[in-house]
Scaffold this active site. Structure first.
Site, PDB file in Angstrom:
ATOM      1  N   HIS A   1       1.202  -1.563  -0.282  1.00 25.88           N
ATOM      2  CA  HIS A   1      -0.257   0.080  -0.017  1.00 25.88           C
ATOM      3  C   HIS A   1       0.864   1.396  -0.035  1.00 25.88           C
ATOM      4  CE1 HIS A   1       0.645   2.188   4.200  1.00 25.88           C
ATOM      5  NE2 HIS A   1       0.737   0.447   4.369  1.00 25.88           N
ATOM      6  N   CYS A   2       0.448   2.674  -0.474  1.00 24.20           N
ATOM      7  CA  CYS A   2       1.107   3.785  -0.412  1.00 24.20           C
ATOM      8  C   CYS A   2      -0.287   4.382   0.435  1.00 24.20           C
ATOM      9  CB  CYS A   2       1.529   4.507  -1.149  1.00 24.20           C
ATOM     10  SG  CYS A   2      -0.121   4.175  -2.847  1.00 24.20           S
TER      11      CYS A   2
END
Length: 347
Positions: free
Chosen positions: A93-94
């Protein structure tokens, strides 16, 4: 293979799939999903460059700059991921499920990883985390004056199979002016909330949840309002422990700490403690008379506790005497006491 999943689906994945947070080290330090490891696509400075280019020049130029900055890093990213996830199964994820996590997921998938891409990124996790504080739970609050051994009793309750959340452990602070113990380092507010939310996700909300009585602030951190409001309206077990026993326990705990630390902490509460009591407490510390120091400051903390108790509904406060120094005995005594009370008086 890349599979996009929601954050709640990630928590249900079997086998504990490692979670790669590809945001910058600064973003990660400010707050991250508990258990995640940092696999930053950009350094802190590189992210600023890319963001500035995106705003001032355009999307395509920012993407090209991003590839220029990361071109030599891709093998390192993959090697790092392999170290953490040798089974070649990883979640990524970012900030909000955009280009950074998409690029990393593509590279890892190309190498042969099974990749779970978190939809909405860290932003979706934060929404999920805040939702956990809104959900009702069957709170039971363990109260008592400073030095009553509440934290130790909570740990014994946990060992006896009770559901317990130790807010002071999560906050890395023992609640008073002296609460850092001259060694504890508190997490950020955001990380405190993240850690608390992830503990809440695993509780049975129909079963009693034990929490120590706390003020809204624990050191520099603040208990989330919906969670604190539930604590404030819940049944509280007010344990009564004799003054001498409390002084003895606190002297053993705080007595060995550095005098300079204790004096500095005492000076911070001088307005509430009073000028004479502050002077006497500092003199006792300087002379090494730790028991006298504890007795002086307990006058202030006992008054504060009484004021806080007065704000609670009397019918929600249950009182019991504690005489043993054995915390296992005390925990069992509390559980026996709860079982003798009508169910309508507590969760």
């Amino acid at each position: 293979m890349i599979r996009t999943i929601a954050i709640n689906e990630y928590f249900l994945l079997p086998g504990g799939v490692p979670l790669a947070d590809v945001r910058t080290p600064a973003e990660f330090a400010h707050g991250h999903i508990p258990g995640a490891f940092n696999l930053p696509l950009f350094t802190n400075e590189e992210r600023v460059l890319v963001g500035t280019t995106y705003k001032q020049v355009g999307r395509e130029e920012a993407i090209l700059l991003g590839f220029d900055l990361t071109g030599s890093k891709w093998s390192g990213f993959i090697k790092h991921a392999l170290e953490v996830a040798p089974g070649k199964k990883v979640a990524v994820h970012c900030w909000r499920g955009g280009m950074r996590s998409g690029a990393m997921a593509w590279a890892l998938s190309l190498y042969g990883f099974e990749v779970f891409l978190i939809e909405g990124g860290y932003k979706s996790f934060r929404r999920w985390a805040l939702e956990q504080f809104q959900k009702p739970a069957a709170f039971l609050i363990l109260g008592g004056r400073t030095g009553s051994g509440k934290t130790k009793i909570l740990r014994e309750l946990a060992s006896l199979g009770e559901q317990v959340i130790d807010l002071e452990d999560l906050a890395q602070h023992q609640g008073s002016s002296y609460g850092t113990m001259n060694r504890l380092v508190q997490p950020t507010q955001e990380q405190f909330e993240n850690n608390l939310a992830c503990q809440l996700k695993d509780i049975n909300r129909e079963k009693c949840l034990w929490v120590e009585d706390e003020s809204r602030n624990i050191g520099k951190l603040t208990i989330p309002a919906p969670f604190f409001n539930q604590m404030s309206s819940a049944t509280l077990i007010d344990i009564k422990v004799g003054l001498d026993q409390r002084v003895e326990a606190l002297t053993l705990e705080y007595g060995p700490l550095e005098k300079e630390f204790l004096i500095a902490c005492t000076n911070r509460i001088h307005k509430r403690l009073g000028p004479l009591q502050t002077k006497q407490a500092i003199a006792a510390i300087s002379e090494g008379n730790m028991e006298e120091f504890i007795r002086i400051v307990l006058v202030y903390y006992d008054k504060t506790y009484q004021k806080d108790m007065a704000k609670r509904s009397a019918e929600k406060v249950l009182t019991m005497d504690i005489t043993s120094k054995d915390m296992t005995v005390n925990a069992k005594q509390i559980l026996n006491y709860i079982n003798t009370i009508p169910a309508t008086a507590h969760p």
